[in-house]
Design an enzyme around this catalytic site. Sequence first.
Site, short mmCIF file in Angstrom:
data_model
loop_
_atom_site.label_atom_id
_atom_site.label_comp_id
_atom_site.label_asym_id
_atom_site.label_seq_id
_atom_site.Cartn_x
_atom_site.Cartn_y
_atom_site.Cartn_z
N SER A 263 0.77 -1.29 0.06
CA SER A 263 -0.03 0.05 -0.02
C SER A 263 0.88 1.34 0.01
CB SER A 263 -0.89 0.16 1.09
OG SER A 263 -1.77 -1.15 1.14
N LYS A 265 4.46 1.53 1.57
CA LYS A 265 5.37 2.20 2.49
C LYS A 265 6.75 2.48 1.67
CE LYS A 265 5.01 -1.40 5.11
NZ LYS A 265 3.71 -1.94 4.08
P1 GTP Z 1 4.91 -4.30 1.43
O1 GTP Z 1 6.43 -4.17 0.98
O2 GTP Z 1 4.48 -5.34 1.02
O3 GTP Z 1 4.74 -4.12 2.90
O4 GTP Z 1 4.27 -2.89 0.71
P2 GTP Z 1 4.64 -1.47 0.70
O5 GTP Z 1 3.62 -1.07 1.64
O6 GTP Z 1 6.09 -1.18 0.72
O7 GTP Z 1 4.09 -1.14 -0.63
P3 GTP Z 1 4.71 -0.10 -2.00
O8 GTP Z 1 5.40 0.95 -1.43
O9 GTP Z 1 5.93 -1.21 -2.64
O10 GTP Z 1 3.51 -0.15 -3.15
C1 GTP Z 1 2.72 -0.95 -3.64
C2 GTP Z 1 2.06 -0.42 -4.69
O11 GTP Z 1 1.42 0.72 -4.37
C3 GTP Z 1 2.94 -0.25 -6.09
O12 GTP Z 1 2.06 -0.92 -6.95
C4 GTP Z 1 3.12 0.87 -5.86
O13 GTP Z 1 2.91 1.60 -7.26
C5 GTP Z 1 1.54 1.39 -5.41
N1 GTP Z 1 1.67 2.96 -4.86
C6 GTP Z 1 2.75 3.41 -4.09
N2 GTP Z 1 2.49 4.51 -3.74
C7 GTP Z 1 1.30 4.93 -4.39
C8 GTP Z 1 0.78 6.40 -4.49
O14 GTP Z 1 1.23 7.29 -3.96
N3 GTP Z 1 -0.20 6.41 -5.36
C9 GTP Z 1 -0.76 5.23 -5.89
N4 GTP Z 1 -1.86 5.49 -6.73
N5 GTP Z 1 -0.31 4.14 -5.73
C10 GTP Z 1 0.76 3.99 -5.09
MN MN Z 2 7.63 -2.48 0.87
MN MN Z 3 5.74 -5.36 4.56
#
Ligand code: GTP
Ligand code: MN
Ligand code: MN
Length: 609
Positions: A263, A265
């Site tokens: 989501s 992070k």
């Molecule tokens: P884990 O590593 O599984 O804990 O997830 P995370 O929270 O680090 O998620 P990450 O930042 O990798 O984002 C995952 C997805 O969310 C990707 O497909 C991104 O493109 C999308 N995403 C991240 N930030 C944004 C944003 O600000 N807007 C939109 N629309 N999508 C986003």
């Molecule tokens: Mn991540």
């Molecule tokens: Mn994670």
Amino acid sequence: MVDVDKVLDEAGLTNPHVREYVKEWAAVTTPERIEVVSAADDARLVAEALESGEFKPAGEGLYYSQSYYKDTARSEERTIVATNDPADKGIYNNWRPASEMKPKLIELMTGASAGKTMYVIPYLMSPKGSPLAEFAAGVEITDNRSVVMQMIRMARVGAEYINDLGDSFVRAVHVTGDLPNLGQGTPDDKRYFVTVADERTILHFGSSYGGNALLGKIAHGLRQGSYDGWKNGFLVEQFMLLGITDKQTGEKYNICGGFPSASGKTNLAMTLAPDALGDRYYVEFYGDDIAWLWVGEDGKLYGMNPENGVFGVAKDTNEATNPTALDSIQPGSGAIFTNVAYNVKTQEVWWEGKTKNPPEDLDGWHDWKGEAIADRTPEQAGEPWAHPNSRFTTTMGNVPNVAKDYEDPKGVEIHGIIFGGRTRDREPLIRAIDDVAEGVYDGLTLGAEATFAADGLDGQLRYDPMSMRPFMSYPEADYAAHWLEVIGRASEKPVFAHVNWFQRDAEDGHFLWPGYRENLRALLWLMQYKNGQVEGRRTAVGVLPTEEELNLEGLDLPQEDLDRILTIDVDRWRQEMGFREEHLNQFEGLPEEIWEAHRRVAKALDDES
Ligand code: GTP
Ligand code: MN
Ligand code: MN
């Protein structure tokens, strides 16, 4: 039979408790060879993996790897926290008695590494010298070479980290199992991912996917860590951690926060673009997935990232969304790509969103399952090339904006704690919350759409307290009380906030906020709010920025969209309060302060005309 003592002597592994543990498990899993590894073994292991085909070259010092096609994400159903005390049973921790689970896992693991090498990986999930280092040490034993190379990138690895620690280390046993015959996702599923939290023992059987197999990261860094934190007065959360410096005033703010898996992070922590806002700010990366928080001797709240690397979602990572991530996986970085698409001729990798369209010349391209794209039938044409949960692994040192003090054992002071998730309606861009109980309440009622980071849940709406639902190791009511206790002890309270980059237009579904690098604007407002430089607009669910207060320079947002993300939908929120009540009612013995916060918000919503 392997002469275990001889192997351990040669590796300089002197800790007698570790030696005993290695022998005990070698006798169960019966590997053909045993090897103790450290970070210095990486080049040799990589060469072996390239030789065996486990890794394929993906450019200079870059590697492509595949996990089994039915083994590409965490399995929440098969993940269990076991202890010897039935009172540890919560709603989300899938609690089972230790006396039931341990024999099951021993049975599954018996003889299961026959013919393989058992790698012994001593690791530390903290910078050396951290006040929490005694909870951060572990020894993973695994029969999977890819896991070793991933662990070397994600943790501090070597016998020197554990030799002096006596019995104070986590015993983390990983056995891959016969992946094609484990019945993944069927009623006859043989996988088990068990953390025996009160014995500080992790037993994972039946996967080689990072989230299940890198035991330092999630099983120790989150599940075991949060259990230890509960018993020892600190917090362990699935949080990113970043620092923002205002170059004009010299002030620095550190913000951590939880968003459910996949989501945003990693994106938020790595990719904020100060240059978009006139070069006034400097944003530093501390961590993207885990933070351990504690109150220091000076009474202040501190935080640190226990990891030494980044295991990021590949999908949609590109020059516009996350240039920092691309910089950190450049040739020579040693980065590993898992379950992306791969070109066997040019050795390139690709994932959805890396470029707008997939490569035009299909020659040599294979999808994440290893099937040639050119051989796809018309029905298969629309299927993704890369798995949606495909990942890159790289070390912290490769991240261009990594904070200079990221390895400082002191940790950094925490000024703000944010929660967020994928919420297509209701949640505004940002709402600040001053009251600690209301902030904790907000975290406990974090509700969002589930993602592809866990099997079979994509898109479902669910509550995910503080983004810890898949990692919860003890009862939620105790978790809430523990949060109130730890933050209550801090002499200076952090400001809380809820953010949402994912609100969508009800008709055409477009995102109302550009997100990614622009998210810095919302955090800057929060820091100004904490400083008393802006007042915002008070609503029933927190303080929202006014349009004038939010830096919108250079953005071209339709007024309609802006209005939506800076207001709350009171009717929708009133409906939400009913769902929240149901959600919180599951947690027997929830602290009264949390219920009071809930009632305050509900009443304020009722009072709003
Ligand atoms: P884990 O590593 O599984 O804990 O997830 P995370 O929270 O680090 O998620 P990450 O930042 O990798 O984002 C995952 C997805 O969310 C990707 O497909 C991104 O493109 C999308 N995403 C991240 N930030 C944004 C944003 O600000 N807007 C939109 N629309 N999508 C986003
Ligand atoms: Mn991540
Ligand atoms: Mn994670």
